[in-house]
Design a protein around this motif. Structure first.
Motif, PDB file in Angstrom:
ATOM      1  N   ILE A   1       0.841  -1.202   0.000  1.00 20.07           N
ATOM      2  CA  ILE A   1       0.000   0.000   0.000  1.00 20.07           C
ATOM      3  C   ILE A   1       0.874   1.249   0.000  1.00 20.07           C
ATOM      4  O   ILE A   1       0.631   2.199  -0.745  1.00 20.07           O
ATOM      5  CB  ILE A   1      -0.970  -0.014   1.196  1.00 20.07           C
ATOM      6  CG1 ILE A   1      -2.022  -1.110   1.008  1.00 20.07           C
ATOM      7  CG2 ILE A   1      -1.635   1.343   1.377  1.00 20.07           C
ATOM      8  CD1 ILE A   1      -2.887  -1.339   2.223  1.00 20.07           C
ATOM      9  N   TRP A   2       1.912   1.248   0.824  1.00 20.20           N
ATOM     10  CA  TRP A   2       2.794   2.403   0.906  1.00 20.20           C
ATOM     11  C   TRP A   2       3.518   2.618  -0.427  1.00 20.20           C
ATOM     12  O   TRP A   2       3.657   3.742  -0.899  1.00 20.20           O
ATOM     13  CB  TRP A   2       3.810   2.197   2.014  1.00 20.20           C
ATOM     14  CG  TRP A   2       4.381   3.460   2.591  1.00 20.20           C
ATOM     15  CD1 TRP A   2       4.743   4.572   1.923  1.00 20.20           C
ATOM     16  CD2 TRP A   2       4.648   3.711   3.960  1.00 20.20           C
ATOM     17  NE1 TRP A   2       5.235   5.502   2.785  1.00 20.20           N
ATOM     18  CE2 TRP A   2       5.190   5.006   4.041  1.00 20.20           C
ATOM     19  CE3 TRP A   2       4.498   2.961   5.116  1.00 20.20           C
ATOM     20  CZ2 TRP A   2       5.584   5.565   5.251  1.00 20.20           C
ATOM     21  CZ3 TRP A   2       4.898   3.536   6.302  1.00 20.20           C
ATOM     22  CH2 TRP A   2       5.422   4.819   6.357  1.00 20.20           C
ATOM     23  N   GLY A   3       3.975   1.561  -1.049  1.00 21.86           N
ATOM     24  CA  GLY A   3       4.667   1.670  -2.325  1.00 21.86           C
ATOM     25  C   GLY A   3       3.756   2.088  -3.464  1.00 21.86           C
ATOM     26  O   GLY A   3       4.153   2.856  -4.349  1.00 21.86           O
ATOM     27  N   SER A   4       2.532   1.609  -3.466  1.00 17.73           N
ATOM     28  CA  SER A   4       1.607   1.981  -4.532  1.00 17.73           C
ATOM     29  C   SER A   4       1.152   3.425  -4.402  1.00 17.73           C
ATOM     30  O   SER A   4       0.659   4.023  -5.362  1.00 17.73           O
ATOM     31  CB  SER A   4       0.407   1.041  -4.545  1.00 17.73           C
ATOM     32  OG  SER A   4      -0.330   1.168  -3.353  1.00 17.73           O
ATOM     33  N   ASN A   5       1.337   4.005  -3.235  1.00 15.79           N
ATOM     34  CA  ASN A   5       0.989   5.401  -3.031  1.00 15.79           C
ATOM     35  C   ASN A   5       1.788   6.317  -3.970  1.00 15.79           C
ATOM     36  O   ASN A   5       1.259   7.285  -4.503  1.00 15.79           O
ATOM     37  CB  ASN A   5       1.239   5.779  -1.571  1.00 15.79           C
ATOM     38  CG  ASN A   5       0.742   7.149  -1.228  1.00 15.79           C
ATOM     39  OD1 ASN A   5      -0.231   7.627  -1.783  1.00 15.79           O
ATOM     40  ND2 ASN A   5       1.418   7.787  -0.304  1.00 15.79           N
ATOM     41  N   PHE A   6       3.043   6.009  -4.206  1.00 17.87           N
ATOM     42  CA  PHE A   6       3.876   6.826  -5.091  1.00 17.87           C
ATOM     43  C   PHE A   6       3.385   6.761  -6.536  1.00 17.87           C
ATOM     44  O   PHE A   6       3.406   7.765  -7.247  1.00 17.87           O
ATOM     45  CB  PHE A   6       5.340   6.394  -4.993  1.00 17.87           C
ATOM     46  CG  PHE A   6       5.937   6.627  -3.640  1.00 17.87           C
ATOM     47  CD1 PHE A   6       6.223   7.910  -3.206  1.00 17.87           C
ATOM     48  CD2 PHE A   6       6.190   5.562  -2.785  1.00 17.87           C
ATOM     49  CE1 PHE A   6       6.764   8.139  -1.955  1.00 17.87           C
ATOM     50  CE2 PHE A   6       6.733   5.772  -1.536  1.00 17.87           C
ATOM     51  CZ  PHE A   6       7.019   7.069  -1.110  1.00 17.87           C
ATOM     52  N   VAL A   7       2.933   5.599  -6.949  1.00 19.84           N
ATOM     53  CA  VAL A   7       2.388   5.450  -8.301  1.00 19.84           C
ATOM     54  C   VAL A   7       1.104   6.264  -8.430  1.00 19.84           C
ATOM     55  O   VAL A   7       0.889   6.963  -9.433  1.00 19.84           O
ATOM     56  CB  VAL A   7       2.134   3.964  -8.622  1.00 19.84           C
ATOM     57  CG1 VAL A   7       1.479   3.805  -9.976  1.00 19.84           C
ATOM     58  CG2 VAL A   7       3.425   3.174  -8.537  1.00 19.84           C
ATOM     59  N   ALA A   8       0.255   6.203  -7.423  1.00 17.17           N
ATOM     60  CA  ALA A   8      -1.001   6.959  -7.448  1.00 17.17           C
ATOM     61  C   ALA A   8      -0.738   8.462  -7.449  1.00 17.17           C
ATOM     62  O   ALA A   8      -1.411   9.221  -8.159  1.00 17.17           O
ATOM     63  CB  ALA A   8      -1.865   6.571  -6.249  1.00 17.17           C
ATOM     64  N   ILE A   9       0.251   8.906  -6.683  1.00 19.70           N
ATOM     65  CA  ILE A   9       0.580  10.333  -6.653  1.00 19.70           C
ATOM     66  C   ILE A   9       1.081  10.795  -8.015  1.00 19.70           C
ATOM     67  O   ILE A   9       0.689  11.855  -8.509  1.00 19.70           O
ATOM     68  CB  ILE A   9       1.622  10.624  -5.557  1.00 19.70           C
ATOM     69  CG1 ILE A   9       0.994  10.463  -4.182  1.00 19.70           C
ATOM     70  CG2 ILE A   9       2.199  12.026  -5.711  1.00 19.70           C
ATOM     71  CD1 ILE A   9       1.986  10.534  -3.047  1.00 19.70           C
ATOM     72  N   LYS A  10       1.959  10.007  -8.631  1.00 17.59           N
ATOM     73  CA  LYS A  10       2.483  10.396  -9.940  1.00 17.59           C
ATOM     74  C   LYS A  10       1.364  10.487 -10.973  1.00 17.59           C
ATOM     75  O   LYS A  10       1.308  11.434 -11.755  1.00 17.59           O
ATOM     76  CB  LYS A  10       3.545   9.404 -10.407  1.00 17.59           C
ATOM     77  CG  LYS A  10       4.212   9.825 -11.692  1.00 17.59           C
ATOM     78  CD  LYS A  10       5.388   8.965 -12.034  1.00 17.59           C
ATOM     79  CE  LYS A  10       6.039   9.492 -13.295  1.00 17.59           C
ATOM     80  NZ  LYS A  10       7.243   8.780 -13.624  1.00 17.59           N
ATOM     81  N   ALA A  11       0.468   9.510 -10.987  1.00 16.38           N
ATOM     82  CA  ALA A  11      -0.655   9.548 -11.926  1.00 16.38           C
ATOM     83  C   ALA A  11      -1.585  10.713 -11.616  1.00 16.38           C
ATOM     84  O   ALA A  11      -2.083  11.377 -12.527  1.00 16.38           O
ATOM     85  CB  ALA A  11      -1.417   8.227 -11.877  1.00 16.38           C
ATOM     86  N   GLY A  12      -1.799  10.988 -10.342  1.00 17.45           N
ATOM     87  CA  GLY A  12      -2.685  12.081  -9.962  1.00 17.45           C
ATOM     88  C   GLY A  12      -2.124  13.444 -10.312  1.00 17.45           C
ATOM     89  O   GLY A  12      -2.840  14.326 -10.777  1.00 17.45           O
TER      90      GLY A  12
END
Length: 74
Positions: free
Chosen positions: A15-26
């Motif tokens: 979850i913590w690692g996927s947060n960076f992917v979500a931030i970049k896409a957002g």
């Protein structure tokens, strides 16, 4: 460590690692400050059920500090 403990640790890491992917896409789709405001609002709404109401006097001071810290700090 038990399998349950290791599974929970791996879930938190995922979850913590996927947060960076979500931030970049957002950030590519939405203005960064708007995205930041949305994240803080969502986090605040999630934690509301766990909060105890401090009373109007303390709550008004907390809100005042919250509203002033953004402009004064930045």
């Amino acid at each position: 460590m038990s399998l349950k403990t290791v599974s929970l640790i791996l879930l938190v890491i995922f979850i913590w690692g996927s947060n960076f992917v979500a931030i970049k896409a957002g950030v590519m789709a939405i203005d960064p400050l708007v995205l930041l405001a949305m994240r803080f609002t969502l986090a605040g709404l999630i934690f509301i059920p766990f909060m105890k109401w401090p009373g109007w006097k303390k709550a008004s001071m907390i809100m005042l500090v919250g509203f002033l810290m953004g402009p004064l700090h930045q």
